[in-house]
Design a protein around this motif. Structure first.
Motif, PDB file in Angstrom:
ATOM      1  N   ASP A 254      42.582   9.395-114.041  1.00  0.00           N
ATOM      2  CA  ASP A 254      42.111  10.567-114.783  1.00  0.00           C
ATOM      3  C   ASP A 254      41.719  11.715-113.861  1.00  0.00           C
ATOM      4  O   ASP A 254      41.752  12.876-114.273  1.00  0.00           O
ATOM      5  CB  ASP A 254      40.908  10.182-115.650  1.00  0.00           C
ATOM      6  N   HIS A 255      41.346  11.392-112.621  1.00  0.00           N
ATOM      7  CA  HIS A 255      40.847  12.431-111.722  1.00  0.00           C
ATOM      8  C   HIS A 255      41.480  12.297-110.339  1.00  0.00           C
ATOM      9  O   HIS A 255      41.733  11.182-109.866  1.00  0.00           O
ATOM     10  CB  HIS A 255      39.322  12.343-111.600  1.00  0.00           C
ATOM     11  N   GLN A 302      44.368  21.211-110.994  1.00  0.00           N
ATOM     12  CA  GLN A 302      45.379  20.222-110.628  1.00  0.00           C
ATOM     13  C   GLN A 302      44.809  19.151-109.696  1.00  0.00           C
ATOM     14  O   GLN A 302      45.421  18.108-109.504  1.00  0.00           O
ATOM     15  CB  GLN A 302      46.585  20.916-110.004  1.00  0.00           C
ATOM     16  N   ILE A 303      43.676  19.424-109.081  1.00  0.00           N
ATOM     17  CA  ILE A 303      42.821  18.396-108.497  1.00  0.00           C
ATOM     18  C   ILE A 303      41.426  18.664-109.048  1.00  0.00           C
ATOM     19  O   ILE A 303      41.134  19.768-109.519  1.00  0.00           O
ATOM     20  CB  ILE A 303      42.815  18.391-106.951  1.00  0.00           C
ATOM     21  N   ASP A 304      40.570  17.670-109.007  1.00  0.00           N
ATOM     22  CA  ASP A 304      39.260  17.793-109.653  1.00  0.00           C
ATOM     23  C   ASP A 304      38.135  18.148-108.693  1.00  0.00           C
ATOM     24  O   ASP A 304      37.145  18.764-109.112  1.00  0.00           O
ATOM     25  CB  ASP A 304      38.937  16.492-110.385  1.00  0.00           C
ATOM     26  N   CYS A 305      38.269  17.754-107.446  1.00  0.00           N
ATOM     27  CA  CYS A 305      37.237  18.101-106.475  1.00  0.00           C
ATOM     28  C   CYS A 305      37.768  17.871-105.074  1.00  0.00           C
ATOM     29  O   CYS A 305      38.762  17.149-104.883  1.00  0.00           O
ATOM     30  CB  CYS A 305      35.969  17.269-106.702  1.00  0.00           C
ATOM     31  N   TYR A 306      37.143  18.500-104.113  1.00  0.00           N
ATOM     32  CA  TYR A 306      37.435  18.243-102.699  1.00  0.00           C
ATOM     33  C   TYR A 306      36.336  18.886-101.857  1.00  0.00           C
ATOM     34  O   TYR A 306      35.531  19.671-102.366  1.00  0.00           O
ATOM     35  CB  TYR A 306      38.823  18.761-102.302  1.00  0.00           C
ATOM     36  N   VAL A 307      36.308  18.524-100.595  1.00  0.00           N
ATOM     37  CA  VAL A 307      35.321  19.089 -99.673  1.00  0.00           C
ATOM     38  C   VAL A 307      35.963  20.251 -98.923  1.00  0.00           C
ATOM     39  O   VAL A 307      37.035  20.104 -98.335  1.00  0.00           O
ATOM     40  CB  VAL A 307      34.829  18.027 -98.672  1.00  0.00           C
ATOM     41  N   ASP A 308      35.311  21.391 -98.986  1.00  0.00           N
ATOM     42  CA  ASP A 308      35.746  22.531 -98.179  1.00  0.00           C
ATOM     43  C   ASP A 308      34.585  22.938 -97.284  1.00  0.00           C
ATOM     44  O   ASP A 308      33.573  22.239 -97.219  1.00  0.00           O
ATOM     45  CB  ASP A 308      36.200  23.694 -99.072  1.00  0.00           C
TER      46      ASP A 308
END
Length: 519
Positions: A254-255, A302-308
């Motif tokens: 789902d994510h 199109q993605i739910d989260c990430y680290v920037d």
């Protein structure tokens, strides 16, 4: 060799999904390419004035490097999507990465099929065409019943060439965010996981060989006018393609947790994925994304989260060139992300990973260099290496202009190879990452930045507009905020970077989880 074998086997669990995605973009592109090529080829044989322009245009397309074509198509689609959204006609284009791969691969497949089709049709004996006309056939009937059947072996030979090209080039779709067998190659290169690189290469080669052999059987059937052989070859082709696409019917997570192209990102993506799964969500990783690709996929859900990193958003996305303290940068970044894109910035993870300039400590001491200002006096005699993005980023321009740096040579490296290059003396200075464990392991000196040209780079957790509204999603991630200090992240990075007793990003993520739990 045993280590490579273990890495190879350890990557096999990802093969079905990566292969199915690779097969999908390859097959869709080939089908579209064949249809377009046949139509253009028929037009070229009917109108002599169009033949040269059409064939020349297809030939020129082949001169564009495949990775460059993918980047150009992505940029065009992204710009088109933005214009459409601003016009209010319809929503933004979804699945830009997938469409990018399809468009680029389709363009690459056109030349061999179109050229062979033109050659095959024009090569039909004129006497046979005259005989067909004498029997009262129309031009369309002559094409369908005489020219195309006789040209079929030559046309299929072009399809074979296009198939091998497309399957190989499809591995390059990973940097634009489309999953493929290239994921093994790009991620493996970053992690020095040569078993994964080998798996990606072998899988792509085997796929190309099998498809080529089956299409060759169709070509043989066409040459010998054997319907039975053609049916067998067609069924074999359908079986291979169907089997390759079968994993697509398996329910998807789902994510998606995004990750850029270096080890720290792989580790953090694993950590976040595990947290989400433990909280009852179904989550997976999508790795190997460039900075702009990751940010774009997040804003489009199109993605739910990430680290920037706060400095990346500040300089690259916001286009800010002024210098501010860490708290001001974070506050401005948080406000801008929410107001402009609906992206939720949850806050800092607790460590900073800034760009910095580093060189071998022994060489720096010999030249009396401690700061970037000291470096400026010697830069004209030294060379510098950076990752793929660095020399095109605003940070490099800010450093170069603030200190008036002029090196004898600038070289771009995959980030892992960049550290090895400075360690071996291939370059004198590199654009290192401050949280990288290889700085201490290779005894590199991080040069001080007295003019503060480099903005702060606090690691921040970003969540897409859609995921931010999912019940419990933010609550599952908030315990990570402030939980990872500089030393913990540096040690985790080194566990993945080091040559002996390497750990996988998943193992390093579990180690971080243990450190968090211990506190």
């Amino acid at each position: 060799m045993n280590a490579i074998y273990q890495q190879f086997v350890g990557s096999l669990h990802q093969l079905p999904y990566n292969l199915s995605q690779h097969m999908l973009i390859s097959v869709v592109s080939l089908v579209l390419g064949i249809v377009i090529s046949l139509l253009l080829a028929i037009l070229a044989t009917r109108r002599v004035s169009l033949r040269w322009p059409l064939l020349t245009s297809a030939s020129i397309m082949q001169t564009v490097p495949s990775i460059a074509l993918l980047a150009l198509v992505y940029a065009l689609l992204l710009g088109l999507s933005t214009l459409i959204a601003q016009s209010g006609a319809i929503g933004r284009i979804q699945g830009i990465s997938f469409i990018t791969a399809i468009v680029a691969l389709t363009l690459y497949s056109i030349l061999p099929v179109m050229r062979n089709t033109v050659t095959g049709i024009l090569g039909v004996d004129p006497a046979l065409i005259e005989a067909a006309r004498g029997m009262g056939m129309t031009p369309g009937q002559i094409l369908r019943r005489v020219q195309l059947p006789l040209a079929a072996p030559v046309i299929i030979a072009g399809i074979r060439t296009a198939t091998v090209w497309v399957v190989g080039i499809a591995t390059l779709s990973t940097p634009v965010g489309q999953t493929s067998l290239g994921d093994f190659i790009f991620t493996g290169l970053q992690l020095q996981n040569w078993g994964a690189v080998l798996l990606g290469c072998v899988a792509a080669a085997v796929l190309a060989i099998v498809l080529d052999a089956l299409i060759a059987a169709l070509q043989s059937a066409a040459e010998k006018r054997s319907v039975a052989r053609g049916i067998v070859a067609g069924l074999g082709l359908m079986l291979v393609v169907g089997g390759g696409l079968a994993p697509l019917v398996i329910p998807k997570p789902d994510h998606l947790v995004g990750a850029k192209t270096f080890d720290e990102q792989f580790i953090l993506a694993s950590l976040i994925r595990d947290r989400l799964n433990e909280a009852g969500f179904s989550a997976a990783k999508q790795e190997g994304l460039g900075s702009t690709i990751a940010f774009t996929k997040l804003r489009y859900n199109q993605i739910d989260c990430y680290v920037d990193y706060s400095g990346t958003i500040w300089a690259v996305q916001m286009g800010r060139t002024d210098v501010a303290d860490a708290d001001t940068v974070l506050a401005e970044v948080t406000r801008w992300l929410k107001a402009e894109h609906g992206i939720e910035c949850l806050g800092k993870l607790g460590f900073e990973n800034a760009y910095c300039l580093a060189m071998k400590r022994s060489q720096a001491q010999e030249l009396g260099i401690r700061t970037i200002a000291d470096l400026a006096a010697h830069a004209s005699e030294l060379s510098i290496g950076g990752d793929y993005e660095f020399f095109d980023r605003p940070e490099w321009k800010a450093i170069r202009n603030a200190y008036h740096l002029q090196f004898t040579q600038q070289r771009k490296f995959q980030s892992t190879l960049m550290y090895q290059a400075v360690h071996r003396g291939e370059v004198d200075v590199i654009s290192a990452f401050s949280s990288d464990g290889r700085i201490a392991a290779m005894d590199l000196l991080v040069l001080e930045d007295p003019h503060q040209a480099i903005p702060p780079y606090d690691a921040i957790l970003l969540v897409s507009p859609k995921a931010a509204t999912a019940p419990g999603f933010l609550d599952a991630l908030k315990p990570l905020l402030g939980s990872i200090n500089d030393d913990t992240m540096r040690r985790a990075n080194y566990q993945v970077d080091r040559g002996d007793d390497k750990r996988t990003p998943d193992q390093a993520a579990r180690w971080i989880e243990e450190q968090i739990a211990g506190h």
